[in-house]
Motif scaffolding. Structure first.
Motif, PDB file in Angstrom:
ATOM      1  N   ARG A 155     -15.313  -2.883  -8.248  1.00  0.00           N
ATOM      2  CA  ARG A 155     -15.588  -4.139  -9.368  1.00  0.00           C
ATOM      3  C   ARG A 155     -13.966  -4.668  -9.257  1.00  0.00           C
ATOM      4  O   ARG A 155     -14.084  -5.745  -9.350  1.00  0.00           O
ATOM      5  N   MET A 156     -13.046  -3.390  -8.433  1.00  0.00           N
ATOM      6  CA  MET A 156     -11.668  -4.667  -8.795  1.00  0.00           C
ATOM      7  C   MET A 156     -11.773  -5.805  -7.665  1.00  0.00           C
ATOM      8  O   MET A 156     -11.121  -6.504  -7.757  1.00  0.00           O
ATOM      9  N   ILE A 157     -12.262  -5.141  -6.722  1.00  0.00           N
ATOM     10  CA  ILE A 157     -12.390  -5.958  -5.377  1.00  0.00           C
ATOM     11  C   ILE A 157     -12.280  -7.548  -4.961  1.00  0.00           C
ATOM     12  O   ILE A 157     -11.802  -8.379  -5.172  1.00  0.00           O
ATOM     13  N   GLY A 158     -13.938  -7.773  -5.805  1.00  0.00           N
ATOM     14  CA  GLY A 158     -13.825  -9.447  -5.734  1.00  0.00           C
ATOM     15  C   GLY A 158     -12.843 -10.556  -6.818  1.00  0.00           C
ATOM     16  O   GLY A 158     -11.963 -11.188  -6.365  1.00  0.00           O
ATOM     17  N   PRO A 159     -12.118  -9.327  -8.287  1.00  0.00           N
ATOM     18  CA  PRO A 159     -11.287  -9.876  -8.623  1.00  0.00           C
ATOM     19  C   PRO A 159      -9.964 -10.406  -8.348  1.00  0.00           C
ATOM     20  O   PRO A 159      -9.550 -11.462  -8.239  1.00  0.00           O
ATOM     21  N   VAL A 160      -9.603  -9.167  -7.449  1.00  0.00           N
ATOM     22  CA  VAL A 160      -7.733  -8.939  -6.854  1.00  0.00           C
ATOM     23  C   VAL A 160      -7.769 -10.042  -5.819  1.00  0.00           C
ATOM     24  O   VAL A 160      -6.919 -11.203  -5.458  1.00  0.00           O
ATOM     25  N   LEU A 161      -9.204 -10.664  -4.821  1.00  0.00           N
ATOM     26  CA  LEU A 161      -8.614 -11.287  -3.501  1.00  0.00           C
ATOM     27  C   LEU A 161      -9.074 -12.896  -4.344  1.00  0.00           C
ATOM     28  O   LEU A 161      -8.229 -13.072  -3.914  1.00  0.00           O
ATOM     29  N   PRO A 167       0.746  -1.286   0.368  1.00  0.00           N
ATOM     30  CA  PRO A 167      -0.313   0.086  -0.036  1.00  0.00           C
ATOM     31  C   PRO A 167       0.733   1.019  -0.066  1.00  0.00           C
ATOM     32  O   PRO A 167       0.559   1.889  -0.726  1.00  0.00           O
ATOM     33  N   VAL A 168       2.172   0.982   0.498  1.00  0.00           N
ATOM     34  CA  VAL A 168       3.413   2.667   1.115  1.00  0.00           C
ATOM     35  C   VAL A 168       3.612   2.727  -0.603  1.00  0.00           C
ATOM     36  O   VAL A 168       3.526   4.000  -1.216  1.00  0.00           O
ATOM     37  N   LEU A 169       3.895   1.778  -1.421  1.00  0.00           N
ATOM     38  CA  LEU A 169       4.491   1.414  -2.536  1.00  0.00           C
ATOM     39  C   LEU A 169       3.187   2.231  -3.913  1.00  0.00           C
ATOM     40  O   LEU A 169       3.899   3.147  -4.531  1.00  0.00           O
ATOM     41  N   ALA A 170       2.571   1.881  -3.785  1.00  0.00           N
ATOM     42  CA  ALA A 170       1.208   2.212  -4.473  1.00  0.00           C
ATOM     43  C   ALA A 170       0.501   3.565  -4.214  1.00  0.00           C
ATOM     44  O   ALA A 170       0.804   4.611  -5.324  1.00  0.00           O
ATOM     45  N   LEU A 171       0.970   4.165  -2.951  1.00  0.00           N
ATOM     46  CA  LEU A 171       0.398   5.546  -2.618  1.00  0.00           C
ATOM     47  C   LEU A 171       1.883   6.457  -2.809  1.00  0.00           C
ATOM     48  O   LEU A 171       1.780   7.479  -3.561  1.00  0.00           O
ATOM     49  N   VAL A 172       2.616   5.379  -2.912  1.00  0.00           N
ATOM     50  CA  VAL A 172       3.843   6.846  -3.092  1.00  0.00           C
ATOM     51  C   VAL A 172       4.175   6.156  -4.746  1.00  0.00           C
ATOM     52  O   VAL A 172       4.137   7.900  -5.406  1.00  0.00           O
ATOM     53  N   ILE A 192      -2.964 -13.439   6.019  1.00  0.00           N
ATOM     54  CA  ILE A 192      -1.510 -11.910   5.490  1.00  0.00           C
ATOM     55  C   ILE A 192      -1.849 -11.360   4.815  1.00  0.00           C
ATOM     56  O   ILE A 192      -1.775  -9.874   4.401  1.00  0.00           O
ATOM     57  N   PHE A 193      -2.064 -11.913   3.502  1.00  0.00           N
ATOM     58  CA  PHE A 193      -2.629 -11.193   1.754  1.00  0.00           C
ATOM     59  C   PHE A 193      -4.106 -10.686   2.059  1.00  0.00           C
ATOM     60  O   PHE A 193      -3.576  -9.619   1.111  1.00  0.00           O
ATOM     61  N   LEU A 194      -5.210 -11.698   2.774  1.00  0.00           N
ATOM     62  CA  LEU A 194      -6.355 -10.882   2.091  1.00  0.00           C
ATOM     63  C   LEU A 194      -6.050  -9.392   3.355  1.00  0.00           C
ATOM     64  O   LEU A 194      -6.859  -7.805   2.496  1.00  0.00           O
ATOM     65  N   VAL A 195      -5.281  -9.473   4.678  1.00  0.00           N
ATOM     66  CA  VAL A 195      -5.147  -8.050   4.475  1.00  0.00           C
ATOM     67  C   VAL A 195      -4.739  -7.034   4.101  1.00  0.00           C
ATOM     68  O   VAL A 195      -4.756  -5.619   3.567  1.00  0.00           O
ATOM     69  N   ALA A 196      -3.368  -7.608   3.132  1.00  0.00           N
ATOM     70  CA  ALA A 196      -2.250  -6.782   2.131  1.00  0.00           C
ATOM     71  C   ALA A 196      -3.474  -5.942   0.791  1.00  0.00           C
ATOM     72  O   ALA A 196      -3.142  -5.702   0.583  1.00  0.00           O
ATOM     73  N   GLY A 197      -4.450  -7.535   0.641  1.00  0.00           N
ATOM     74  CA  GLY A 197      -5.290  -6.595  -0.549  1.00  0.00           C
ATOM     75  C   GLY A 197      -5.989  -5.913  -0.064  1.00  0.00           C
ATOM     76  O   GLY A 197      -5.918  -4.965  -0.850  1.00  0.00           O
ATOM     77  N   LEU A 198      -6.398  -5.886   1.064  1.00  0.00           N
ATOM     78  CA  LEU A 198      -7.384  -4.939   1.567  1.00  0.00           C
ATOM     79  C   LEU A 198      -7.209  -4.082   1.869  1.00  0.00           C
ATOM     80  O   LEU A 198      -7.493  -3.075   1.398  1.00  0.00           O
ATOM     81  N   LEU A 199      -5.901  -3.909   2.313  1.00  0.00           N
ATOM     82  CA  LEU A 199      -5.543  -2.158   2.094  1.00  0.00           C
ATOM     83  C   LEU A 199      -4.655  -1.759   0.847  1.00  0.00           C
ATOM     84  O   LEU A 199      -4.733  -0.499   0.823  1.00  0.00           O
ATOM     85  N   LEU A 200      -4.023  -2.125   0.151  1.00  0.00           N
ATOM     86  CA  LEU A 200      -4.195  -1.931  -1.191  1.00  0.00           C
ATOM     87  C   LEU A 200      -4.924  -1.189  -1.794  1.00  0.00           C
ATOM     88  O   LEU A 200      -4.997  -0.331  -2.366  1.00  0.00           O
ATOM     89  N   LEU A 201      -6.627  -1.912  -1.461  1.00  0.00           N
ATOM     90  CA  LEU A 201      -7.250  -1.951  -2.444  1.00  0.00           C
ATOM     91  C   LEU A 201      -8.371  -0.280  -2.224  1.00  0.00           C
ATOM     92  O   LEU A 201      -8.201   0.917  -1.997  1.00  0.00           O
ATOM     93  N   ALA A 202      -7.115  -0.296  -0.526  1.00  0.00           N
ATOM     94  CA  ALA A 202      -7.904   1.021   0.235  1.00  0.00           C
ATOM     95  C   ALA A 202      -7.161   2.049  -0.411  1.00  0.00           C
ATOM     96  O   ALA A 202      -7.597   3.129   0.060  1.00  0.00           O
ATOM     97  N   ALA A 246      -0.388  -3.032  -8.428  1.00  0.00           N
ATOM     98  CA  ALA A 246      -1.260  -3.997  -7.577  1.00  0.00           C
ATOM     99  C   ALA A 246      -1.479  -5.147  -8.415  1.00  0.00           C
ATOM    100  O   ALA A 246      -1.551  -6.451  -7.792  1.00  0.00           O
ATOM    101  N   LEU A 247      -1.077  -5.179  -9.927  1.00  0.00           N
ATOM    102  CA  LEU A 247      -1.796  -6.558 -10.484  1.00  0.00           C
ATOM    103  C   LEU A 247      -0.197  -7.376 -11.193  1.00  0.00           C
ATOM    104  O   LEU A 247      -0.052  -8.267 -10.963  1.00  0.00           O
TER     105      LEU A 247
END
Length: 266
Positions: A151-157, A52-57, A129-139, A71-72
């Protein structure tokens, strides 16, 4: 029933050892307690937070493609396979060589069952752990106002969960085949996932990453961003599940017939 018969019945029951449910509960407590130690806690916090930090930066200026790349491409294509290799190839071999498994491994339980339960507990922890990471990334994506993010949440998780399952099973098998699992895993990743998986023809179906991309490409913008990942998401999802299960079963069979001890492989 006489007292002698009752004693014999009680001792006979004791010899059967704990049931799979009890053993799974005990191994699960062992796994999460060892992960929440002071030594490992910083790493547990870093893994969900770094992406999430990397995506934000990298996407601070609202660059949608930069967010998709993190993310992908980076998350699903590099981080998930690499973390699975590091975390899931080691548990049985490293603990066996460090003499921390003799007691639980010699309880009256089939070795195959013991391995599958321990593998399942480590897998569950990694999925969390990855569920938490994925949700933070989507946040972060929501904060950046990425279009159609819901619409991206389901496919990514779903793609992430399938990737963790498949790469964890494969990593466990590699870890039981050789102590040089990092080298073999990286070689596999560069040839199959990075090489064959990037080819624009049917042979890329040999790559697990290809099937991960097919699943996440249900999200149309992801399909446009990833390109050249045509396929059936349902079939690709089944391939990921089957790979994870079959590889774990094969690893259990290896563990059932092979003894592990400290020192280099014979």
């Amino acid at each position: 029933m006489s007292r002698d018969e009752a004693d014999a019945h009680r001792h006979g029951s004791a010899d059967t050892g704990p049931g799979p449910g009890q053993a799974a509960g005990a191994l699960w407590r062992l796994v999460w307690k060892t992960r929440l130690t002071a030594r490992r806690l910083p790493r547990m916090i870093v893994l969900p937070a770094v992406l999430p930090v990397l995506a934000l930066v990298t996407s601070s200026n609202g660059d949608v493609d930069a967010f998709y790349m993190v993310a992908l491409d980076f998350h699903l294509g590099i981080v998930v396979p690499l973390v699975c290799l590091i975390q899931m190839a080691a548990p049985i071999r490293d603990e066996a060589e460090q003499a921390t498994l003799p007691f639980p491994a010699t309880r009256p339980m089939p070795r195959k069952t013991f391995f599958l339960l321990l593998h399942g507990c480590h897998l569950l922890w990694l999925e969390i752990i990855f569920l938490v990471a994925g949700l933070l990334l989507l946040a972060v994506g929501s904060y950046m106002e990425i279009p159609d993010l819901t619409r991206m949440i389901g496919p990514v998780l779903l793609a992430q969960a399938g990737a963790v399952l498949a790469f964890s099973g494969l990593s466990a098998l590699i870890g039981l085949l050789t102590r040089r699992y990092l080298l073999l895993g990286l070689l596999y990743g560069s040839v199959i996932e990075g090489g064959i998986g990037g080819l624009p023809n049917n042979i890329n179906g040999l790559s697990l990453s290809h099937h991960v991309r097919v699943v996440v490409s249900v999200f149309d913008p992801a399909d446009l961003f990833l390109r050249s990942n045509s396929g059936n998401p349902l079939i690709s999802g089944l391939v990921l599940i089957a790979t994870g299960v079959i590889a774990a079963v094969l690893a259990a069979l290896v563990y059932n017939v092979r003894e592990f001890a400290g020192g280099p492989d014979a």
